[in-house]
Design a protein around this motif. Structure first.
Motif, short mmCIF file in Angstrom:
data_model
loop_
_atom_site.label_atom_id
_atom_site.label_comp_id
_atom_site.label_asym_id
_atom_site.label_seq_id
_atom_site.Cartn_x
_atom_site.Cartn_y
_atom_site.Cartn_z
N UNK A 29 0.82 -1.22 0.00
CA UNK A 29 0.00 0.00 0.00
C UNK A 29 0.85 1.27 0.00
N UNK A 30 1.96 1.23 0.72
CA UNK A 30 2.85 2.39 0.79
C UNK A 30 3.32 2.79 -0.61
N UNK A 31 3.77 1.81 -1.38
CA UNK A 31 4.23 2.10 -2.74
C UNK A 31 3.08 2.55 -3.63
N UNK A 32 1.91 2.00 -3.44
CA UNK A 32 0.73 2.41 -4.22
C UNK A 32 0.34 3.85 -3.88
N UNK A 63 6.60 12.68 5.32
CA UNK A 63 5.85 11.52 5.79
C UNK A 63 6.51 10.24 5.29
N UNK A 64 6.86 10.23 4.01
CA UNK A 64 7.49 9.07 3.40
C UNK A 64 8.80 8.73 4.09
N UNK A 65 9.65 9.72 4.25
CA UNK A 65 10.95 9.48 4.89
C UNK A 65 10.81 9.03 6.33
N UNK A 76 12.92 1.61 0.99
CA UNK A 76 11.77 0.80 1.41
C UNK A 76 11.94 -0.64 0.92
N UNK A 77 12.31 -0.77 -0.34
CA UNK A 77 12.49 -2.10 -0.90
C UNK A 77 13.71 -2.81 -0.30
N UNK A 78 14.71 -2.06 0.07
CA UNK A 78 15.93 -2.61 0.67
C UNK A 78 15.65 -3.20 2.06
N UNK A 79 14.79 -2.56 2.84
CA UNK A 79 14.58 -2.98 4.22
C UNK A 79 13.38 -3.90 4.40
N UNK A 80 12.40 -3.82 3.53
CA UNK A 80 11.13 -4.52 3.78
C UNK A 80 11.26 -6.04 3.83
N UNK A 81 11.96 -6.66 2.91
CA UNK A 81 12.08 -8.13 2.92
C UNK A 81 12.84 -8.64 4.14
N UNK A 82 14.03 -8.09 4.46
CA UNK A 82 14.72 -8.61 5.65
C UNK A 82 13.95 -8.35 6.95
N UNK A 83 13.23 -7.23 7.02
CA UNK A 83 12.44 -6.95 8.22
C UNK A 83 11.27 -7.92 8.32
N UNK A 124 0.12 6.89 8.33
CA UNK A 124 0.88 7.69 7.35
C UNK A 124 0.49 7.37 5.92
N UNK A 125 0.19 6.11 5.62
CA UNK A 125 -0.29 5.76 4.29
C UNK A 125 -1.61 6.49 4.02
#
Length: 164
Positions: A23-26, A50-52, A99-106, A145-146
């Motif tokens: 949803x964030x990316x959308x 907000x994004x940062x 966002x893409x860098x952290x989302x999968x490992x998190x 925030x979204x």
């Protein structure tokens, strides 16, 4: 759900995490960089801040869970800094990369975290909360925030956020 969490406490959190990752990316889709820093003559936080802030929150949570990944966009958000009126914030494209860098490992860490770890205290300015409470708060804040970004889309003349 892709992976069942080790802790039953995390089931709902992980479901929300997966939805909010998308949803964030959308919510950010198609927003021009100039518009991302437009406050519409208000004191409101703009989309870039907000994004940062949300991206920074994921990196902070990852650090609490033992993930050592560095953000490329987090400098303006250290120590939970509020919006800086005359700052130029990183591009939405750079925030998306982080966002893409952290989302999968998190996500992996959230599914693997133990109940013992979730019950550990996290030091916050002026208080202590459990790691589970911090994860819950972060999930709530991401959703909030979204929603703010989705509202900004409409205020700036963009089409509403698409959920599919």
């Amino acid at each position: 759900m892709k992976t069942q969490p080790n802790s039953t406490k995390m089931y709902g959190i992980v479901v929300l995490y997966q939805m909010q990752t998308d949803f964030f990316l959308r919510a950010l889709d198609g927003i021009d960089q100039k518009d991302a820093q437009n406050r519409l003559n208000t004191q409101a936080n703009h989309i870039a801040w907000i994004t940062g802030s949300v991206v920074s929150g994921r990196f902070y949570l990852a650090k609490l869970l033992g993930i050592d990944v560095q953000s490329e966009t987090g400098d303006l958000f250290e120590n939970n800094a509020g919006i800086i009126a005359d700052a130029t914030y990183p591009s939405l494209a750079n925030f998306k990369k982080d966002w893409e860098k952290i989302s999968a490992p998190l996500e992996v860490a959230l599914t693997q975290v133990s109940d013992d770890k979730l019950n550990e205290n996290v030091e916050m300015p002026g208080m202590q909360i459990t790691l589970f409470d911090m994860i819950s708060f972060t999930s709530y804040r991401e959703a909030n925030c979204i929603g703010q970004i989705a509202l900004w889309r409409r205020l700036l003349g963009y089409q509403g956020m698409k959920y599919m």
